[in-house]
Write an enzyme that holds these catalytic residues in place. Structure first.
Site, PDB file in Angstrom:
ATOM      1  N   HIS A 109     -26.569  22.436 -39.956  1.00 39.92           N
ATOM      2  CA  HIS A 109     -25.700  22.631 -41.034  1.00 39.92           C
ATOM      3  C   HIS A 109     -24.292  22.790 -40.777  1.00 39.92           C
ATOM      4  O   HIS A 109     -23.391  22.550 -41.562  1.00 39.92           O
ATOM      5  CB  HIS A 109     -26.136  23.613 -42.049  1.00 39.92           C
ATOM      6  CG  HIS A 109     -26.256  25.167 -41.866  1.00 39.92           C
ATOM      7  ND1 HIS A 109     -26.978  25.727 -41.389  1.00 39.92           N
ATOM      8  CD2 HIS A 109     -25.090  25.846 -42.122  1.00 39.92           C
ATOM      9  CE1 HIS A 109     -26.763  27.021 -41.060  1.00 39.92           C
ATOM     10  NE2 HIS A 109     -25.489  26.994 -41.807  1.00 39.92           N
ATOM     11  N   ASP A 139     -33.117  22.996 -38.451  1.00 40.61           N
ATOM     12  CA  ASP A 139     -31.513  23.305 -38.655  1.00 40.61           C
ATOM     13  C   ASP A 139     -31.105  23.840 -36.995  1.00 40.61           C
ATOM     14  O   ASP A 139     -30.362  24.780 -36.923  1.00 40.61           O
ATOM     15  CB  ASP A 139     -31.469  24.627 -39.701  1.00 40.61           C
ATOM     16  CG  ASP A 139     -30.024  24.618 -40.269  1.00 40.61           C
ATOM     17  OD1 ASP A 139     -29.160  23.826 -39.808  1.00 40.61           O
ATOM     18  OD2 ASP A 139     -29.555  25.530 -40.601  1.00 40.61           O
ATOM     19  N   ASN A 212     -21.649  33.234 -39.418  1.00 41.03           N
ATOM     20  CA  ASN A 212     -22.290  33.834 -38.491  1.00 41.03           C
ATOM     21  C   ASN A 212     -23.328  32.549 -38.385  1.00 41.03           C
ATOM     22  O   ASN A 212     -24.152  32.824 -36.959  1.00 41.03           O
ATOM     23  CB  ASN A 212     -23.032  34.964 -38.897  1.00 41.03           C
ATOM     24  CG  ASN A 212     -22.327  36.177 -38.352  1.00 41.03           C
ATOM     25  OD1 ASN A 212     -21.761  36.787 -39.332  1.00 41.03           O
ATOM     26  ND2 ASN A 212     -22.144  36.471 -36.958  1.00 41.03           N
ATOM     27  N   SER A 213     -23.498  31.483 -38.748  1.00 37.47           N
ATOM     28  CA  SER A 213     -24.394  30.541 -38.507  1.00 37.47           C
ATOM     29  C   SER A 213     -24.277  30.034 -37.191  1.00 37.47           C
ATOM     30  O   SER A 213     -23.071  29.636 -36.730  1.00 37.47           O
ATOM     31  CB  SER A 213     -24.172  29.199 -39.536  1.00 37.47           C
ATOM     32  OG  SER A 213     -24.960  29.418 -40.735  1.00 37.47           O
ATOM     33  N   THR A 229     -29.005  32.318 -38.853  1.00 38.30           N
ATOM     34  CA  THR A 229     -29.007  30.989 -39.866  1.00 38.30           C
ATOM     35  C   THR A 229     -28.447  31.277 -41.245  1.00 38.30           C
ATOM     36  O   THR A 229     -27.800  30.465 -41.961  1.00 38.30           O
ATOM     37  CB  THR A 229     -30.418  30.349 -39.563  1.00 38.30           C
ATOM     38  OG1 THR A 229     -30.569  29.789 -38.372  1.00 38.30           O
ATOM     39  CG2 THR A 229     -30.408  29.045 -40.730  1.00 38.30           C
ATOM     40  N   ALA A 230     -29.351  32.367 -41.992  1.00 40.91           N
ATOM     41  CA  ALA A 230     -29.089  32.320 -43.331  1.00 40.91           C
ATOM     42  C   ALA A 230     -29.102  33.856 -43.816  1.00 40.91           C
ATOM     43  O   ALA A 230     -29.888  34.691 -42.960  1.00 40.91           O
ATOM     44  CB  ALA A 230     -30.240  31.651 -44.148  1.00 40.91           C
ATOM     45  N   LEU A 268     -50.592  18.689 -35.441  1.00 42.64           N
ATOM     46  CA  LEU A 268     -52.023  18.863 -35.445  1.00 42.64           C
ATOM     47  C   LEU A 268     -52.989  18.039 -36.418  1.00 42.64           C
ATOM     48  O   LEU A 268     -54.176  17.755 -35.840  1.00 42.64           O
ATOM     49  CB  LEU A 268     -52.027  20.345 -36.058  1.00 42.64           C
ATOM     50  CG  LEU A 268     -53.493  21.033 -35.706  1.00 42.64           C
ATOM     51  CD1 LEU A 268     -53.890  20.942 -34.332  1.00 42.64           C
ATOM     52  CD2 LEU A 268     -53.409  22.519 -36.219  1.00 42.64           C
ATOM     53  N   GLY A 269     -52.533  17.730 -37.675  1.00 43.75           N
ATOM     54  CA  GLY A 269     -53.438  16.970 -38.679  1.00 43.75           C
ATOM     55  C   GLY A 269     -54.298  17.752 -39.378  1.00 43.75           C
ATOM     56  O   GLY A 269     -55.313  17.355 -39.620  1.00 43.75           O
TER      57      GLY A 269
END
Length: 449
Positions: A109, A139, A212-213, A229-230, A268-269
């Site tokens: 972002h 992200d 700071n991201s 990140t957040a 993985l499924g």
């Protein structure tokens, strides 16, 4: 009061100020005037050169529907949409992970939609950066610069960190210049926040703010444990609840981008839900944490490994997990073909199975990996075609005319059913291509140049 979770990149209108790095708390022994005092300075002197500022610029494109009454006055050829372009600038942080090759990790972002990316080094140099690849779901983005005398951050196994371990955040909040704060690891495996598609965050109370991201969260040895990140920001500022993407997760994604130019997500499924107290009682389980498997996809990696509906997956590669979201994030950031062991509870007994993750052509992908003029759109396979589930304002995809909800059904005169075919056809194409789009009940062509 409504909780606000905020990504940390900062939009800026004025030049940033160069300030002396700020250090908050003390922890490591250091000699001053012959006496031992606690200090983070020795570690930071070696670590902070690996953290950079990331300045971006670009153009945001916004579209508004022209009211019907105005279209009537201007006749049948009047435009249905009014397009406005507005330049933007933003500021975030990044971490040098390879000094020789000039690789820098930041958040997707931070650089999303940017036309120009410039990295500011700790010694004052400013260098143009190239985007190598990105993954919108987690992200993460990988940049490359051409510069000498770089310092890379040290790596560590983040599966070994514990709640209560000291943590130090390094970044460039509010464009002030490099700033250092400290705290502890407050929680692990945070998910369900709605910030990203794949969430498995480290939570910390080290003060981090807008800008700071993409910065570093390190331990007291100066080793990278996460990419900031957040934050939870009910008042718009730091309240001591910040989130970082674990370094192990980042490394898995970066290696895929370096090797393939994209993230080839492992699958993985299985589908499922978190194991809660009510479900544990119903199945007579002692465990209160884990991923309950509702369904196993036929012929998937899980099916081949012998995982069954009703199993509770409690650990991945020997590391315990708390939720289905954490399982999804760990698997989703491992590459296709990765060999993974899963510890599970079945009918009250513990078992271990091994699976080789498959590669899905039906999951969402950051479309810049498919074609440059699709950058900023997120694509997903559906029964009707390839659906555009998100378009970032100002991105090349937005400038191409793509809109959320569009369904790609063909290229030129060839029908396209899935992402794999779309990517294959675009890779072999030269010059302009025409995407056949279904928009509501209307069919149209959009030309990519």
């Amino acid at each position: 009061m409504k909780t606000k979770i905020s990504l940390l990149s900062a939009a800026i209108l004025t030049a940033s100020l160069a300030l002396t790095p700020v250090v908050s708390q003390a922890a490591l022994p250091h000699s001053v005037n012959g006496q031992s005092v606690p200090s983070l300075a020795p570690m930071l002197e070696k670590t902070t050169p690996a953290v950079v500022s990331v300045a971006v610029s670009g153009t945001q494109v916004s579209k508004q529907q022209v009211p019907e009454m105005f279209r009537y006055f201007f006749g049948p050829n009047a435009p249905q949409e009014q397009v406005q372009e507005r330049p933007f600038r933003g500021l975030g942080s990044g971490v040098i992970i390879d000094a020789k090759k000039g690789y820098i990790v930041t958040n997707n972002h931070v650089i999303n939609g940017a036309d120009d990316i410039e990295v500011g080094l700790s010694d004052g140099r400013e260098v143009k950066a190239k985007l190598i690849g990105a993954d919108a779901e987690s992200d993460i983005a990988l940049l490359k610069i051409d510069a000498k005398n770089l310092t890379a951050i040290k790596q560590t196994d983040t599966d070994a960190i514990r709640v209560g371990d000291f943590a130090v955040a390094i970044g460039n909040p509010f464009g002030l210049g490099q700033t250092v704060t400290s705290g502890i690891v407050s929680a692990l495996g945070r998910s369900g926040l709605g910030i990203e598609m794949l969430e498995n965050f480290i939570q910390t109370d080290a003060a981090i703010n807008s800008g700071n991201s993409g910065g570093a969260l390190v331990n007291l040895n100066g080793e990278l444990i996460g990419i900031n990140t957040a934050i939870v920001a009910p008042t718009g500022g730091n309240v001591g609840i910040g989130f970082a993407i674990p370094a192990n997760m980042v490394n898995n994604l970066v290696q895929q981008i370096i090797e393939h130019g994209e993230v080839r997500r492992g699958v993985l499924g299985v589908s499922g839900r978190d194991l809660d107290n009510e479900l544990a009682k119903a199945f007579g389980l002692d465990s209160q944490h884990g991923a309950f498997v509702n369904e196993v996809v036929a012929d998937s990696a899980a099916d081949a490994a012998g995982i069954k509906a009703g199993d509770v997956i409690v650990a991945v590669n020997g590391k315990s997990i708390k939720s289905f979201q954490e399982l999804r994030a760990k698997v989703g950031t491992m590459g296709a073909g990765a060999k993974v062991s899963f510890q599970l509870i079945r009918d009250g007994d513990k078992e271990t199975v091994k699976a080789t993750l498959g590669e899905s052509d039906h999951v969402e992908k950051a479309s810049g990996e498919v074609h440059p003029m699709l950058e900023g759109a997120t694509l997903q396979d559906t029964d009707d075609g390839i659906k555009i589930i998100e378009v970032t304002s100002g991105s090349p995809a937005a400038r191409s005319g793509l809109a959320k909800g569009d369904i790609i059904t063909g290229i030129n005169r060839k029908n396209i059913k899935d992402l794999k075919t779309l990517k294959s056809v675009l890779k072999g194409s030269e010059g302009a291509v025409a995407l056949k789009i279904k928009r509501g009940k209307t069919a149209l062509y959009l030309v990519l140049r």
